[in-house]
Design a protein around this motif. Structure first.
Motif, PDB file in Angstrom:
ATOM      1  N   LEU A   1       0.876  -1.314   0.265  1.00 30.55           N
ATOM      2  CA  LEU A   1      -0.263  -0.048   0.156  1.00 30.55           C
ATOM      3  C   LEU A   1       0.805   1.375  -0.336  1.00 30.55           C
ATOM      4  N   ALA A  95      -7.006   4.053  -5.418  1.00 30.58           N
ATOM      5  CA  ALA A  95      -7.670   4.940  -4.052  1.00 30.58           C
ATOM      6  C   ALA A  95      -6.688   6.590  -3.927  1.00 30.58           C
TER       7      ALA A  95
ATOM      8  N   GLN B  44      -8.169  12.397   4.182  1.00 30.72           N
ATOM      9  CA  GLN B  44      -8.662  10.989   3.709  1.00 30.72           C
ATOM     10  C   GLN B  44      -9.527  10.189   2.235  1.00 30.72           C
ATOM     11  N   ASN B  56     -13.532   5.101  -8.051  1.00 28.84           N
ATOM     12  CA  ASN B  56     -12.200   4.317  -6.893  1.00 28.84           C
ATOM     13  C   ASN B  56     -13.086   4.568  -5.913  1.00 28.84           C
ATOM     14  N   LYS B  57     -12.907   3.996  -5.222  1.00 36.04           N
ATOM     15  CA  LYS B  57     -12.958   4.155  -3.538  1.00 36.04           C
ATOM     16  C   LYS B  57     -11.638   3.760  -2.377  1.00 36.04           C
ATOM     17  N   GLY B  58     -11.552   4.345  -1.637  1.00 41.02           N
ATOM     18  CA  GLY B  58     -11.002   4.727  -0.215  1.00 41.02           C
ATOM     19  C   GLY B  58     -11.121   3.432   0.848  1.00 41.02           C
ATOM     20  N   ASN B  59     -10.553   4.100   1.858  1.00 43.46           N
ATOM     21  CA  ASN B  59     -11.079   2.122   2.571  1.00 43.46           C
ATOM     22  C   ASN B  59     -12.002   3.060   3.999  1.00 43.46           C
ATOM     23  N   PHE B  60     -12.911   2.652   3.355  1.00 43.88           N
ATOM     24  CA  PHE B  60     -14.256   3.330   4.581  1.00 43.88           C
ATOM     25  C   PHE B  60     -14.886   2.537   4.846  1.00 43.88           C
TER      26      PHE B  60
END
Lengths: 108, 114
Positions: A1, A95, B44, B56-60
């Motif tokens: 990551l 991301a 974030q 796209n997607k974050g880590n939530f």
């Protein structure tokens, strides 16, 4: 990551050149590196973006070495109004990763 | 050209409630991204929408969701609010939304969960 690392803070005087470095690993070869400026109570503002080597616009320069594991934002002849938080942004897969930000304080 | 607008600017909610935030991108911009900003975690990435599709997607967690309408306006929803969701929520739009992420940010919505 992917992870980015920036200095927490920097101090400078008016008229000096300021260089802020962001270290980043695991970014894809085709991904851009972007820098933003943020003032209190405002959203970040785009400064400059680069892919490799050197990019210059009317407000800043961006230096990216061949290994792309870091990038340096260069602000020539800073003024009091450049006091702000500066963020680097890289893409990691799907991301977008912002650095924690560098607070630049410019004094007269 | 008008900038990115976000409504409301300030919001106070109670733990367990849900909230919907709205973002109107710059005219002609088809990509909208959402970010959460807190003093501890910084900025974030939540997710990005392009042409009504989440790209796209974050880590939530799944409590955070969004959507984009045909006019590119976007909404973000947070269900079952927790105290830790208190933050500044920023929306950003960009013209193309490719890897060249020259984004234009709105002023944000300040959410306080009590």
């Amino acid at each position: 990551l992917a992870k980015t690392t920036q200095p927490i803070s920097m101090d400078s005087y008016e008229g000096q050149e300021v260089n802020i470095t962001c270290s980043h690993n695991n970014i894809a070869t085709n991904d851009y590196i972007t820098w933003y400026q943020q003032f209190p109570s405002q959203g970040p503002r785009f400064i400059i973006q680069g892919y490799k080597t050197k990019v210059t616009n009317e407000v800043a320069s961006l230096f990216i070495p061949a290994d792309r594991k870091s990038s340096t934002l260069s602000l020539p002849r800073v003024s009091l109004s450049d006091t702000a938080v500066y963020y680097c942004l890289v893409q990691a897969g799907t991301a977008l990763i912002f650095g924690k930000g560098t607070t630049l304080s410019v004094s007269s | 050209k008008a900038g990115v607008t976000q409504t409301p600017r300030y919001l106070i909610k109670t733990r367990g409630q849900q909230v919907t935030l709205s973002c109107s991108p710059i005219s002609g911009h088809r990509s909208v991204s959402w970010y959460q900003q807190t003093p501890g975690q910084g900025l974030q990435f939540l997710f990005e929408y392009f042409s009504e599709t989440q790209r796209n997607k974050g880590n939530f967690p799944g409590r955070f969701s969004g959507r984009q309408f045909s006019n590119s306006r976007s909404e973000m929803n947070v269900s079952t609010l927790e105290l830790g969701d208190s933050a500044l929520y920023l929306c950003a739009s960009s013209l193309v939304g490719e890897t060249a992420y020259e984004q234009y940010f709105g002023p944000g919505t300040r959410l306080t969960v009590t």
